[in-house]
Design a protein around this motif. Structure first.
Motif, PDB file in Angstrom:
ATOM      1  N   ALA A 366      -4.022  14.906 -10.023  1.00 14.15           N
ATOM      2  CA  ALA A 366      -4.397  14.543 -11.387  1.00 14.15           C
ATOM      3  C   ALA A 366      -4.918  15.797 -12.073  1.00 14.15           C
ATOM      4  O   ALA A 366      -5.712  16.559 -11.493  1.00 14.15           O
ATOM      5  N   HIS A 367      -4.477  16.024 -13.287  1.00 16.65           N
ATOM      6  CA  HIS A 367      -4.805  17.269 -13.972  1.00 16.65           C
ATOM      7  C   HIS A 367      -4.909  16.997 -15.458  1.00 16.65           C
ATOM      8  O   HIS A 367      -4.062  16.306 -16.031  1.00 16.65           O
ATOM      9  N   TYR A 368      -5.969  17.511 -16.098  1.00 15.98           N
ATOM     10  CA  TYR A 368      -6.038  17.369 -17.546  1.00 15.98           C
ATOM     11  C   TYR A 368      -6.315  18.707 -18.206  1.00 15.98           C
ATOM     12  O   TYR A 368      -6.933  19.597 -17.627  1.00 15.98           O
ATOM     13  N   GLU A 369      -5.818  18.834 -19.432  1.00 13.64           N
ATOM     14  CA  GLU A 369      -5.994  20.029 -20.243  1.00 13.64           C
ATOM     15  C   GLU A 369      -6.404  19.607 -21.648  1.00 13.64           C
ATOM     16  O   GLU A 369      -5.931  18.580 -22.149  1.00 13.64           O
ATOM     17  N   VAL A 370      -7.247  20.393 -22.262  1.00 17.47           N
ATOM     18  CA  VAL A 370      -7.624  20.153 -23.648  1.00 17.47           C
ATOM     19  C   VAL A 370      -6.906  21.211 -24.492  1.00 17.47           C
ATOM     20  O   VAL A 370      -7.347  22.356 -24.596  1.00 17.47           O
ATOM     21  N   ILE A 371      -5.760  20.814 -25.034  1.00 22.54           N
ATOM     22  CA  ILE A 371      -4.925  21.741 -25.787  1.00 22.54           C
ATOM     23  C   ILE A 371      -5.587  22.040 -27.126  1.00 22.54           C
ATOM     24  O   ILE A 371      -6.028  21.135 -27.839  1.00 22.54           O
ATOM     25  N   ARG A 387     -12.797  21.837 -33.421  1.00 18.68           N
ATOM     26  CA  ARG A 387     -13.099  20.548 -34.053  1.00 18.68           C
ATOM     27  C   ARG A 387     -11.899  19.595 -34.046  1.00 18.68           C
ATOM     28  O   ARG A 387     -11.982  18.504 -34.587  1.00 18.68           O
ATOM     29  N   GLU A 388     -10.813  20.014 -33.455  1.00 21.24           N
ATOM     30  CA  GLU A 388      -9.715  19.098 -33.151  1.00 21.24           C
ATOM     31  C   GLU A 388      -9.054  19.564 -31.862  1.00 21.24           C
ATOM     32  O   GLU A 388      -8.950  20.767 -31.606  1.00 21.24           O
ATOM     33  N   ALA A 389      -8.647  18.615 -31.043  1.00 19.26           N
ATOM     34  CA  ALA A 389      -8.102  18.954 -29.742  1.00 19.26           C
ATOM     35  C   ALA A 389      -7.131  17.859 -29.303  1.00 19.26           C
ATOM     36  O   ALA A 389      -7.247  16.704 -29.719  1.00 19.26           O
ATOM     37  N   MET A 390      -6.178  18.255 -28.471  1.00 17.51           N
ATOM     38  CA  MET A 390      -5.239  17.306 -27.891  1.00 17.51           C
ATOM     39  C   MET A 390      -5.523  17.205 -26.399  1.00 17.51           C
ATOM     40  O   MET A 390      -5.454  18.206 -25.672  1.00 17.51           O
ATOM     41  N   LEU A 391      -5.873  16.014 -25.957  1.00 16.00           N
ATOM     42  CA  LEU A 391      -6.104  15.785 -24.537  1.00 16.00           C
ATOM     43  C   LEU A 391      -4.782  15.418 -23.883  1.00 16.00           C
ATOM     44  O   LEU A 391      -4.074  14.512 -24.341  1.00 16.00           O
ATOM     45  N   ARG A 392      -4.452  16.116 -22.812  1.00 17.86           N
ATOM     46  CA  ARG A 392      -3.243  15.839 -22.039  1.00 17.86           C
ATOM     47  C   ARG A 392      -3.657  15.576 -20.600  1.00 17.86           C
ATOM     48  O   ARG A 392      -4.244  16.447 -19.956  1.00 17.86           O
ATOM     49  N   ILE A 393      -3.351  14.379 -20.095  1.00 19.56           N
ATOM     50  CA  ILE A 393      -3.650  14.034 -18.701  1.00 19.56           C
ATOM     51  C   ILE A 393      -2.337  13.763 -17.984  1.00 19.56           C
ATOM     52  O   ILE A 393      -1.550  12.905 -18.408  1.00 19.56           O
ATOM     53  N   ALA A 394      -2.103  14.479 -16.894  1.00 21.24           N
ATOM     54  CA  ALA A 394      -0.897  14.287 -16.088  1.00 21.24           C
ATOM     55  C   ALA A 394      -1.307  13.835 -14.695  1.00 21.24           C
ATOM     56  O   ALA A 394      -2.232  14.393 -14.095  1.00 21.24           O
ATOM     57  N   ILE A 395      -0.616  12.807 -14.195  1.00 22.13           N
ATOM     58  CA  ILE A 395      -0.936  12.309 -12.851  1.00 22.13           C
ATOM     59  C   ILE A 395       0.336  12.178 -12.017  1.00 22.13           C
ATOM     60  O   ILE A 395       1.452  12.035 -12.536  1.00 22.13           O
TER      61      ILE A 395
END
Length: 588
Positions: A366-371, A387-395
């Motif tokens: 499981a891995h997440y990144e805050v793009i 002040r804006e971010a894209m959360l990406r979670i890959a499992i």
């Protein structure tokens, strides 16, 4: 438009991957003097996608949209004597040819379609396993999987030349090395033999330069601001002489840019050791290649040397390994990055609790990144809490039930967790898909036989006898001392261009010095130790630096750098397309 001379052959590269623009085909078919147009559709990931298609429908497994494109351009190509070569056949070149034949017959435009097949090596791998052969992955050393979805040998150029020699208007192949499509046309035109190793190396270099389409005409160029008219970027062609030297150009009145730096970047793309670039028909030495500007958006390229190839084919296999799912959420407002991280941890904690209640195992990975917060830069990140971010979670999970449960827990964040959370909720839950891994190995060429046919009729073909492979030479690694330079206070981008590519879990970054003075500094500043120290948060394996003094360049090869690469990787950049951009931020 400069026309090719009587002693040269003009070949265009209209497609760099499955999904590329149709712009290149229309440009090149209307380019004066064009004799061949090549289309490169295949990558390891592409074959995995095609395998899924073929499992659902045995008549598929090829690039379906290729047929539609050919209905538009093939009649004009045939009328002008332009011949087409494409690896769009994928896992089912015969079915691709049949579909194209039917489409052209319906248009009243019958064509002679050559097919090169025989690359399917799944049966070969199975027999080798039964005989007790221990097949090992070329990168990881892992044993071969018990079951494979696909297994394809990378064939060479001579079968393509045979199909052209039999009169094909268009040649459709399965898995061949990308550069073989251009080399096959040159072998046919110049009657090169397997012993003309320098010519084969130069022809392979011509194919390598144009195989990725607009990457040779300013696409992905480091100094992107200097590249005009992206919307109408020109696709490349080469005018190749009988000795293999060639001029790289693009159609008149198109956008893009061709100069020495652009061509040098593309030369370095995914070549590994530049003194020993392994292909089925020749081992290329690109270390003394010379590139010079020869006109407006024209460069002249020469100097590749050839060595005898090995007696083996590379085989790339794919196999299933559980399931994967990727969730995306957009988060805005104060402390967006912190909110994104807490959201990710809450989703993973919630699903892990449910797994325990249902008797399911934990995630395989499981891995997440805050793009938006420069997560790829690791300790060198400069944006920490946007002040804006894209959360990406890959499992990754062995059980589809668990992966499906995860997919259901993404949308609830929109009302349960951080203020400012949104996303593509109207798109539904993220898809759960099979995770496909790659396995690459070597097999004796005698175990695979290329097959050639024209409109379904077999063309008698025997692979010509190649010279014996020379013993492996010493690598061309840079052995510069870790203390052989004085810091300048500048960044690497100030003295070099860079381009990155991949081979499985290996990242390949080419660096081209901007001047002769910068070349001396580049050689001193870029050592394996410094690269590993700067990118150690991504690179788990060894780093090797190879010099190419002919173009004042270094090729940096980083092992275990892409979290498995391709569909295996959990990262947002599984192919390392941004790796050169990261490296160019290094202080030098």
């Amino acid at each position: 438009m400069n026309m090719p001379t009587q002693k040269s052959v003009r070949i265009g590269g209209a497609c760099g991957f499955w999904g590329d623009s149709s712009l290149g085909a229309h440009q090149l078919v209307n380019t004066p003097g064009m004799q061949y147009i090549t289309f490169d559709y295949l990558a390891e990931l592409t074959l995995a996608i095609m395998a899924g298609m073929r499992m659902k429908n045995p008549e598929q497994g090829y690039a379906l949209d290729f047929v539609d494109l050919m209905k538009q351009v093939l009649p004009k190509a045939k009328a002008q004597g332009i011949r087409i070569i494409a690896n769009a056949g994928g896992l089912n070149p015969g079915a691709c040819a049949q579909a194209l034949s039917q489409a052209m017959e319906a248009l009243g435009q019958p064509v002679k379609i050559g097919v090169v097949s025989g690359d399917d090596a799944s049966g070969v791998l199975q027999n080798l396993r039964k005989q007790g052969n221990e097949l090992k992955d070329m990168q990881s050393g892992q044993p071969a999987p018990a079951f494979v979805l696909t297994a394809n040998a990378y064939l060479g150029a001579f079968p393509i030349a045979a199909a052209l020699g039999a009169g094909a208007d268009i040649v459709i192949t399965g898995r061949v090395v990308d550069s073989a499509m251009v080399l096959g046309a040159l072998i046919h035109e110049f009657k090169w033999t397997p012993t003309q190793l320098d010519e084969l190396a130069q022809g392979s270099l011509a194919g390598h330069i144009v195989e990725c389409g607009a990457q040779a005409t300013g696409g992905l160029f480091t100094d992107w601001q200097a590249v005009p008219d992206w919307a109408n970027i020109g696709y490349p062609f080469v005018d190749v002489s009988a000795d293999g030297s060639f001029t790289l150009g693009k159609p008149d009145h198109t956008g893009g840019l061709i100069n020495k730096a652009v061509a040098s970047e593309q030369l370095l793309y995914e070549i590994g050791d530049p003194a020993n670039y392994q292909l089925p028909d020749v081992v290329c030495d690109f270390t003394q290649v010379h590139i010079e500007n020869s006109g407006d958006n024209r460069v002249r390229i020469s100097g590749a040397k050839g060595k005898a190839p090995s007696g083996q084919y590379k085989v790339c296999a794919t196999y299933p390994d559980g399931f994967r799912c990727i969730g995306l959420l957009s988060i805005v407002g104060f402390d967006a990055a912190d909110k994104a991280k807490r959201t990710a941890e809450a989703i993973l904690e919630r699903t892990r609790t449910q797994f325990k209640q249902l008797g399911l195992a934990d995630y395989t990975r499981a891995h997440y990144e805050v793009i938006g917060t420069e997560t790829d830069f690791g300790p060198h990140a400069q944006v920490l809490n946007a002040r804006e971010a894209m959360l990406r979670i890959a499992i990754h999970h062995a059980d589809k039930k668990a992966a499906t449960l995860f997919s259901k827990e993404i949308a609830p964040a929109g009302t349960s967790f951080a203020p400012g959370t949104s996303g593509n909720f109207g798109m539904g839950r993220p898809n759960v898909v099979p995770l496909v891994r790659l396995f690459s190995t070597l097999i004796d060429k005698s175990l695979v036989q290329a097959k050639v046919s024209i409109n379904g009729e077999v063309v008698e073909y025997t692979e010509p006898e190649h010279p014996l492979a020379a013993p492996p030479g010493q690598t061309s690694q840079n052995q510069a001392s870790a203390n052989a330079y004085t810091p300048t206070g500048r960044l690497l981008i100030d003295i070099a261009h860079g381009r990155s590519g991949d081979k499985g879990n290996t990242s390949n970054v080419g660096l081209v010095a901007r001047s002769d003075t910068d070349w001396a500094l580049l050689k001193a500043a870029i050592t394996p130790e410094r690269v590993k120290a700067y990118l150690g948060h991504l690179v788990q394996g060894s780093v090797t630096v190879y010099p190419l003094p002919g173009i004042n360049a270094l090729n940096v090869v980083m092992e275990q750098a892409l979290d498995g690469g391709g569909m295996t990787s959990m990262r947002n950049d599984p192919l390392g397309k941004g790796m050169a951009q990261l490296m160019l931020t290094m202080p030098i």
